[in-house]
Scaffold this motif. Structure first.
Motif, PDB file in Angstrom:
ATOM      1  N   ARG A 120       0.831  -1.212   0.000  1.00  0.00           N
ATOM      2  CA  ARG A 120       0.000   0.000   0.000  1.00  0.00           C
ATOM      3  C   ARG A 120       0.863   1.259   0.000  1.00  0.00           C
ATOM      4  NH1 ARG A 120      -1.881  -3.598   3.781  1.00  0.00           N
ATOM      5  NH2 ARG A 120      -3.916  -4.561   3.316  1.00  0.00           N
ATOM      6  N   PRO A 121       1.652   1.469  -1.044  1.00  0.00           N
ATOM      7  CA  PRO A 121       2.564   2.627  -1.058  1.00  0.00           C
ATOM      8  C   PRO A 121       1.843   3.972  -1.011  1.00  0.00           C
ATOM      9  CG  PRO A 121       2.466   1.587  -3.218  1.00  0.00           C
ATOM     10  CD  PRO A 121       1.752   0.674  -2.275  1.00  0.00           C
ATOM     11  N   GLU A 122       0.683   4.067  -1.681  1.00  0.00           N
ATOM     12  CA  GLU A 122      -0.036   5.340  -1.689  1.00  0.00           C
ATOM     13  C   GLU A 122      -0.544   5.704  -0.296  1.00  0.00           C
ATOM     14  OE1 GLU A 122      -0.348   7.661  -3.978  1.00  0.00           O
ATOM     15  OE2 GLU A 122       1.059   6.473  -5.167  1.00  0.00           O
ATOM     16  N   ARG A 123      -1.029   4.710   0.436  1.00  0.00           N
ATOM     17  CA  ARG A 123      -1.504   4.977   1.796  1.00  0.00           C
ATOM     18  C   ARG A 123      -0.348   5.403   2.698  1.00  0.00           C
ATOM     19  NH1 ARG A 123      -4.704   0.565   5.393  1.00  0.00           N
ATOM     20  NH2 ARG A 123      -2.596  -0.120   5.916  1.00  0.00           N
ATOM     21  N   GLU A 124       0.809   4.751   2.523  1.00  0.00           N
ATOM     22  CA  GLU A 124       1.973   5.118   3.319  1.00  0.00           C
ATOM     23  C   GLU A 124       2.438   6.529   2.978  1.00  0.00           C
ATOM     24  OE1 GLU A 124       3.577   3.112   5.844  1.00  0.00           O
ATOM     25  OE2 GLU A 124       1.547   2.336   5.580  1.00  0.00           O
ATOM     26  N   LYS A 125       2.328   6.900   1.689  1.00  0.00           N
ATOM     27  CA  LYS A 125       2.702   8.264   1.305  1.00  0.00           C
ATOM     28  C   LYS A 125       1.751   9.279   1.923  1.00  0.00           C
ATOM     29  CE  LYS A 125       2.158   9.718  -2.957  1.00  0.00           C
ATOM     30  NZ  LYS A 125       2.389   9.869  -4.417  1.00  0.00           N
ATOM     31  N   ARG A 126       0.470   8.945   1.987  1.00  0.00           N
ATOM     32  CA  ARG A 126      -0.489   9.856   2.616  1.00  0.00           C
ATOM     33  C   ARG A 126      -0.209   9.992   4.113  1.00  0.00           C
ATOM     34  NH1 ARG A 126      -4.162   7.163  -0.856  1.00  0.00           N
ATOM     35  NH2 ARG A 126      -4.872   5.833   0.864  1.00  0.00           N
ATOM     36  N   GLU A 127       0.193   8.890   4.744  1.00  0.00           N
ATOM     37  CA  GLU A 127       0.536   8.951   6.171  1.00  0.00           C
ATOM     38  C   GLU A 127       1.700   9.905   6.409  1.00  0.00           C
ATOM     39  OE1 GLU A 127       1.279   5.137   7.799  1.00  0.00           O
ATOM     40  OE2 GLU A 127      -0.792   4.437   7.596  1.00  0.00           O
ATOM     41  N   LEU A 128       2.731   9.796   5.559  1.00  0.00           N
ATOM     42  CA  LEU A 128       3.879  10.695   5.697  1.00  0.00           C
ATOM     43  C   LEU A 128       3.471  12.145   5.456  1.00  0.00           C
ATOM     44  CD1 LEU A 128       7.082   9.140   4.075  1.00  0.00           C
ATOM     45  CD2 LEU A 128       6.664   9.710   6.467  1.00  0.00           C
ATOM     46  N   THR A 129       2.625  12.347   4.464  1.00  0.00           N
ATOM     47  CA  THR A 129       2.166  13.711   4.167  1.00  0.00           C
ATOM     48  C   THR A 129       1.441  14.305   5.365  1.00  0.00           C
ATOM     49  OG1 THR A 129       1.934  13.163   1.816  1.00  0.00           O
ATOM     50  CG2 THR A 129       0.758  15.106   2.625  1.00  0.00           C
ATOM     51  N   ARG A 130       0.526  13.542   5.949  1.00  0.00           N
ATOM     52  CA  ARG A 130      -0.211  14.040   7.120  1.00  0.00           C
ATOM     53  C   ARG A 130       0.723  14.284   8.299  1.00  0.00           C
ATOM     54  NH1 ARG A 130      -4.118  10.166   5.360  1.00  0.00           N
ATOM     55  NH2 ARG A 130      -3.310   8.669   6.876  1.00  0.00           N
ATOM     56  N   LEU A 131       1.712  13.418   8.432  1.00  0.00           N
ATOM     57  CA  LEU A 131       2.656  13.571   9.549  1.00  0.00           C
ATOM     58  C   LEU A 131       3.437  14.879   9.407  1.00  0.00           C
ATOM     59  CD1 LEU A 131       4.764  10.786  11.135  1.00  0.00           C
ATOM     60  CD2 LEU A 131       5.854  12.955  10.564  1.00  0.00           C
ATOM     61  N   TYR A 132       3.947  15.159   8.202  1.00  0.00           N
ATOM     62  CA  TYR A 132       4.687  16.402   7.984  1.00  0.00           C
ATOM     63  C   TYR A 132       3.780  17.619   8.148  1.00  0.00           C
ATOM     64  CZ  TYR A 132       8.653  13.687   6.241  1.00  0.00           C
ATOM     65  OH  TYR A 132       9.706  12.832   6.138  1.00  0.00           O
ATOM     66  N   GLU A 133       2.547  17.502   7.662  1.00  0.00           N
ATOM     67  CA  GLU A 133       1.616  18.617   7.823  1.00  0.00           C
ATOM     68  C   GLU A 133       1.324  18.888   9.295  1.00  0.00           C
ATOM     69  OE1 GLU A 133      -1.796  17.581   5.548  1.00  0.00           O
ATOM     70  OE2 GLU A 133      -0.917  18.168   3.618  1.00  0.00           O
ATOM     71  N   SER A 134       1.230  17.814  10.081  1.00  0.00           N
ATOM     72  CA  SER A 134       0.966  17.988  11.514  1.00  0.00           C
ATOM     73  C   SER A 134       2.114  18.683  12.226  1.00  0.00           C
ATOM     74  CB  SER A 134       0.699  16.628  12.173  1.00  0.00           C
ATOM     75  OG  SER A 134       1.882  15.847  12.245  1.00  0.00           O
ATOM     76  N   ARG A 135       3.290  18.674  11.618  1.00  0.00           N
ATOM     77  CA  ARG A 135       4.452  19.346  12.200  1.00  0.00           C
ATOM     78  C   ARG A 135       4.641  20.760  11.664  1.00  0.00           C
ATOM     79  NH1 ARG A 135       9.037  14.533  12.479  1.00  0.00           N
ATOM     80  NH2 ARG A 135       7.852  13.148  13.851  1.00  0.00           N
ATOM     81  N   GLY A 136       3.680  21.206  10.886  1.00  0.00           N
ATOM     82  CA  GLY A 136       3.719  22.582  10.424  1.00  0.00           C
ATOM     83  C   GLY A 136       4.263  22.787   9.037  1.00  0.00           C
ATOM     84  N   VAL A 137       4.548  21.690   8.306  1.00  0.00           N
ATOM     85  CA  VAL A 137       5.056  21.824   6.947  1.00  0.00           C
ATOM     86  C   VAL A 137       3.911  22.216   6.017  1.00  0.00           C
ATOM     87  CG1 VAL A 137       6.232  20.642   5.047  1.00  0.00           C
ATOM     88  CG2 VAL A 137       6.845  20.115   7.418  1.00  0.00           C
ATOM     89  N   ASP A 138       4.201  23.086   5.073  1.00  0.00           N
ATOM     90  CA  ASP A 138       3.207  23.492   4.087  1.00  0.00           C
ATOM     91  C   ASP A 138       2.669  22.251   3.360  1.00  0.00           C
ATOM     92  OD1 ASP A 138       2.057  25.751   2.265  1.00  0.00           O
ATOM     93  OD2 ASP A 138       2.973  24.310   0.873  1.00  0.00           O
ATOM     94  N   PRO A 139       1.349  22.154   3.136  1.00  0.00           N
ATOM     95  CA  PRO A 139       0.769  20.948   2.511  1.00  0.00           C
ATOM     96  C   PRO A 139       1.436  20.551   1.203  1.00  0.00           C
ATOM     97  CG  PRO A 139      -0.970  22.313   3.409  1.00  0.00           C
ATOM     98  CD  PRO A 139       0.293  23.093   3.549  1.00  0.00           C
ATOM     99  N   GLU A 140       1.705  21.525   0.348  1.00  0.00           N
ATOM    100  CA  GLU A 140       2.336  21.195  -0.935  1.00  0.00           C
ATOM    101  C   GLU A 140       3.752  20.665  -0.714  1.00  0.00           C
ATOM    102  OE1 GLU A 140       2.737  20.458  -4.816  1.00  0.00           O
ATOM    103  OE2 GLU A 140       0.893  21.113  -3.806  1.00  0.00           O
ATOM    104  N   ALA A 141       4.502  21.327   0.177  1.00  0.00           N
ATOM    105  CA  ALA A 141       5.854  20.857   0.482  1.00  0.00           C
ATOM    106  C   ALA A 141       5.813  19.488   1.140  1.00  0.00           C
ATOM    107  CB  ALA A 141       6.559  21.856   1.395  1.00  0.00           C
ATOM    108  N   ALA A 142       4.811  19.244   1.987  1.00  0.00           N
ATOM    109  CA  ALA A 142       4.677  17.946   2.651  1.00  0.00           C
ATOM    110  C   ALA A 142       4.435  16.845   1.628  1.00  0.00           C
ATOM    111  CB  ALA A 142       3.537  17.995   3.666  1.00  0.00           C
ATOM    112  N   ARG A 143       3.584  17.097   0.634  1.00  0.00           N
ATOM    113  CA  ARG A 143       3.317  16.092  -0.395  1.00  0.00           C
ATOM    114  C   ARG A 143       4.563  15.823  -1.230  1.00  0.00           C
ATOM    115  NH1 ARG A 143      -1.733  18.704  -0.501  1.00  0.00           N
ATOM    116  NH2 ARG A 143      -1.013  20.168  -2.113  1.00  0.00           N
ATOM    117  N   THR A 144       5.293  16.896  -1.571  1.00  0.00           N
ATOM    118  CA  THR A 144       6.518  16.717  -2.353  1.00  0.00           C
ATOM    119  C   THR A 144       7.560  15.941  -1.567  1.00  0.00           C
ATOM    120  OG1 THR A 144       6.097  18.820  -3.470  1.00  0.00           O
ATOM    121  CG2 THR A 144       8.334  17.940  -3.606  1.00  0.00           C
ATOM    122  N   LEU A 145       7.701  16.295  -0.313  1.00  0.00           N
ATOM    123  CA  LEU A 145       8.671  15.614   0.542  1.00  0.00           C
ATOM    124  C   LEU A 145       8.320  14.139   0.701  1.00  0.00           C
ATOM    125  CD1 LEU A 145      11.130  15.819   2.360  1.00  0.00           C
ATOM    126  CD2 LEU A 145       9.629  16.568   4.213  1.00  0.00           C
ATOM    127  N   ALA A 146       7.046  13.837   0.937  1.00  0.00           N
ATOM    128  CA  ALA A 146       6.618  12.446   1.079  1.00  0.00           C
ATOM    129  C   ALA A 146       6.850  11.663  -0.205  1.00  0.00           C
ATOM    130  CB  ALA A 146       5.148  12.397   1.475  1.00  0.00           C
TER     131      ALA A 146
END
Length: 263
Positions: A120-146
């Motif tokens: 489930r790579p897409e679900r894991e990528k979404r988890e990372l995105t939400r985790l970075y967003e919860s730490r204050g990272v900009d949503p777009e930057a969080a998605r790129t980083l994930a």
């Protein structure tokens, strides 16, 4: 562009995104991440330092407790030697079992992450995105980083392990190293207060154990301060007070009970 250069470029962009996000939240924290830290993940250094401390406190208390009852010197020597061997085996076994159980738990959690990343790579990528967003990272930057993190399975696993589990897959700790360090260092610490009883007896041996134990306690405290970067005199005083308190309590009990009291 060759594949290797493309991967290096991806990682540079990923590092830049992460550093930029960190600086936008906490500039001081971002600077502090450049500091180098000693590796303490194997458990060897921790087991070694605390092994000496435990051996010293345990055996100085045991030896002075027995000596307080005023038995023959051979009885004190036997008690001290038995305490050294039994304590070293106990520390070693306990450290090995503890580290082994911890390693097995981490390995199980890593196996779960490996399966999830593969299935489930897409679900894991979404988890990372939400985790970075919860730490204050900009949503777009969080998605790129994930997305960058998930490009290679090894990097994805290391990222999920660090971010979700708080562990480093490459440094789970060595149970054998921790056990060997515990055995050896406990034995060293326990042997120190026994030394006077190997060369003398009676009051001289008691005073010798007190002096050796006090000097060793201060040395252990200074060593602990080296690892923790705290004030050496405070660490040494704390270790000395703990050792002295334990020895005084057991000596008082031994003196109060005496040999006749245990028949």
């Amino acid at each position: 562009m060759p594949a290797e250069e493309r991967r290096r470029g991806d990682r540079r962009r990923m590092a830049g995104l992460e550093l930029g996000a960190a600086r936008s939240r906490h500039p001081a924290e971002a600077v502090s991440r450049d500091h180098h830290h000693r590796s303490v993940g194997t458990g060897g250094a921790r087991a070694a330092v605390f092994g000496v401390s435990d051996g010293l406190v345990t055996n100085v208390a045991l030896i002075l407790g027995i000596a307080g009852a005023h038995p023959s010197s051979s009885v004190v020597r036997l008690a001290g030697l038995a305490g050294l061997v039994a304590g070293a085996f106990s520390m070693s076994a306990g450290e090995y079992i503890s580290m082994r159980a911890q390693s097995e738990l981490f390995e199980r959690e890593l196996a779960v992450e490996i399966h999830e990343i593969a299935v489930r790579p897409e679900r894991e990528k979404r988890e990372l995105t939400r985790l970075y967003e919860s730490r204050g990272v900009d949503p777009e930057a969080a998605r790129t980083l994930a997305t960058e993190m998930m490009r290679t399975p090894e990097l994805a696993l290391e990222t999920h392990a660090r971010e979700e589990l708080g562990i480093n897959p490459q440094s789970l700790g060595s149970p054998v190293q921790a056990a060997a360090s515990s055995f050896a260092t406990f034995a060293v610490g326990a042997f120190l207060p026994l030394i006077p009883w190997l060369i003398t007896s009676g009051t001289a041996a008691i005073l010798g154990s007190v002096i050796v134990g006090a000097v060793a306690a201060v040395a252990v405290g200074v060593a602990l301060a080296f690892f923790t970067r705290r004030k050496w005199w405070r660490s040494a005083l704390r270790q000395l007070v703990i050792s002295a308190f334990a020895a005084a309590v057991t000596f008082g009990i031994g003196h109060a009970v005496g040999i006749s009291g245990i028949h």
